[in-house]
Scaffold this active site. Structure first.
Site, PDB file in Angstrom:
ATOM      1  N   ALA A 102      43.074  32.928  46.221  1.00 13.55           N
ATOM      2  CA  ALA A 102      42.616  33.469  44.936  1.00 13.55           C
ATOM      3  C   ALA A 102      43.506  33.004  43.800  1.00 13.55           C
ATOM      4  O   ALA A 102      43.120  33.056  42.646  1.00 13.55           O
ATOM      5  CB  ALA A 102      42.615  34.993  45.000  1.00 13.55           C
ATOM      6  N   LYS A 103      44.706  32.552  44.123  1.00 20.21           N
ATOM      7  CA  LYS A 103      45.672  32.047  43.142  1.00 20.21           C
ATOM      8  C   LYS A 103      45.781  32.976  41.939  1.00 20.21           C
ATOM      9  O   LYS A 103      45.845  32.533  40.794  1.00 20.21           O
ATOM     10  CB  LYS A 103      45.336  30.622  42.730  1.00 20.21           C
ATOM     11  CG  LYS A 103      45.362  29.653  43.935  1.00 20.21           C
ATOM     12  CD  LYS A 103      45.292  28.201  43.540  1.00 20.21           C
ATOM     13  CE  LYS A 103      45.434  27.269  44.735  1.00 20.21           C
ATOM     14  NZ  LYS A 103      44.347  27.350  45.723  1.00 20.21           N
ATOM     15  N   ARG A 104      45.821  34.262  42.189  1.00 19.91           N
ATOM     16  CA  ARG A 104      45.968  35.218  41.112  1.00 19.91           C
ATOM     17  C   ARG A 104      47.403  35.192  40.582  1.00 19.91           C
ATOM     18  O   ARG A 104      48.338  34.776  41.288  1.00 19.91           O
ATOM     19  CB  ARG A 104      45.632  36.631  41.598  1.00 19.91           C
ATOM     20  CG  ARG A 104      44.177  36.817  42.045  1.00 19.91           C
ATOM     21  CD  ARG A 104      43.183  36.512  40.934  1.00 19.91           C
ATOM     22  NE  ARG A 104      41.833  36.940  41.275  1.00 19.91           N
ATOM     23  CZ  ARG A 104      40.878  36.148  41.774  1.00 19.91           C
ATOM     24  NH1 ARG A 104      41.114  34.869  42.004  1.00 19.91           N
ATOM     25  NH2 ARG A 104      39.675  36.643  42.038  1.00 19.91           N
TER      26      ARG A 104
END
Lengths: 267, 267
Positions: free
Chosen positions: A92-94
């Site tokens: 998700a590379k949040r």
């Protein structure tokens, strides 16, 4: 899932393969398209075919978000179909701060019960800490990525040329937690960098995307990246899920990995 | 929405206020909790109360994702309730590469019809380019954030002390597109940095979170950040939406902004 549990599964399956469910609805075989939820039906098929050969599944959230609320439902149901003992990654590379990260942690560790999430480092420790409050959950921090423009910032020299930004990410982030709660994303097309990375993070698991379609070499990654607990999760997405025979594609990678594990133990 | 359209709206409303819909279900007033979708009912109320005083709404995706698929539906319906002429921001801080970014662009610019999305810079140009293929849509790139650990990486000296990482993000990213398609996130608690930022990006719009609850000063931000097309979107979330009277809180900020606009034109 603990590090030891992950390691035991790797030993048992003789595999450090992670299958990436980048299930683009435009690309899945026609026979699934008549299903109520084509992507879910496809994912279930892929999981059933590959679960014996892999130790992780990586769900790239973008491919689900592009279908809106229905896509999130597909993600939730896909996750429910993955066998309990297999490591799950929300790719998700949040990256945010404060109460926002608490909401992301709730989204991916509670509402969805992922074992781990990929996180972007730009905003520093605040982007990571709230995730670490969940026991047996993992942050997989972006360190070095496999795209051409990773050069834009990750390779910048900092502190008067003593190191690059991605090296600083690797070292600084080790002050925040340990290798029982953090892994790093390291692009496989940068295998030449793996020796350096291993010198900075000898014990951490590394999630290595980019083998296969993106051109990374499994042999090099294994040679330079493996440690005494294997320490690698090598991801393949399109090379497996859109191959003619996903089961055989996964098995073939597993067999190569078994060889690399054996070679490591001969050293 | 074009830059000129945004500017005209600012002139017309004499406001550069952006209202942040960080609509935490735990914090919304009790009277909404009996609704079928409490967050949606609350958002509609807030939008109706504040639309005359603001030029943008920022939806922090984390607060919706934490409720899974239902949360995405809330986000979609909230967006549909925002008047067409008001600028919308998906505060999603996405950042990925290749076909993944294309999926994020589809998610936020097509499936959801946002005017803009916040994007993390760590992976470089590849994380931004696919968004730029959409006409009249905007990338709002993280440059300088308002959290304490922005120090971890954003202030690192690069290229032998000549500049910091956030300055390099500001300059490098201007090679990718112009001020008609890109804005920057600049934390308001860093008002002292705004002069420097304006010297590097004189014409770009800056999205400034952190006024209010996070302690930033509207006066300082306006003094150092304003340009001839105003060039600011100042966000307030909790300070408006969880205040006793959201309409009056928004009006009050709008009135302060009107003063700052007048002061600017006197100069």
């Amino acid at each position: 899932m603990t590090k030891e549990e992950l390691y035991q599964q790797i030993l048992q399956k003789q595999s450090y393969l992670c299958v990436g469910l980048d299930s683009d609805i435009e690309k899945i075989p026609a026979r699934f398209k008549s299903e109520t939820d084509p992507v879910l039906a496809f994912n279930k098929y892929i999981i059933d075919q590959t679960a014996d050969f892999c130790v992780g599944y990586k769900i790239n959230t973008a491919f689900y978000e592009s279908n809106g609320a229905a896509g999130w439902e597909t993600m939730q149901k896909t996750l429910a179909h993955i066998p309990q003992n297999i490591f799950t990654i929300a790719d998700a590379k949040r990256g945010d701060i404060g109460n926002t990260v608490h909401q992301y942690a709730k989204a991916f560790f509670k509402t969805l019960d992922f074992n781990s999430i990929t996180v972007a480092p730009y905003m520093g420790k605040d982007s990571v800490s709230p995730f670490l409050e969940y026991a047996q959950k993992w942050v997989i921090l972006l360190a070095l990525t496999s795209n051409p423009s990773s050069q834009d910032f990750q390779f910048l020299s900092i502190n008067q040329d003593k190191k690059t930004l991605f090296e600083e990410v690797l070292t600084r982030s080790q002050e925040w937690t340990n290798d029982e709660a953090m892994m790093y994303v390291v692009g496989a097309t940068q295998a030449s960098m793996l020796q350096k990375i291993r010198s900075l993070a000898p014990k951490h698991f590394l999630l290595v995307p980019g083998v296969g379609a993106q051109g990374g070499s499994l042999q090099e990654v294994s040679k330079y990246g493996m440690n005494s607990q294997i320490g690698l999760l090598v991801n393949s997405s399109r090379g497996i899920i859109f191959s003619e025979n996903p089961k055989e594609s996964a098995r073939k990678l597993q067999q190569e990995m078994q060889q690399h594990i054996e070679e490591y133990h001969k050293k």
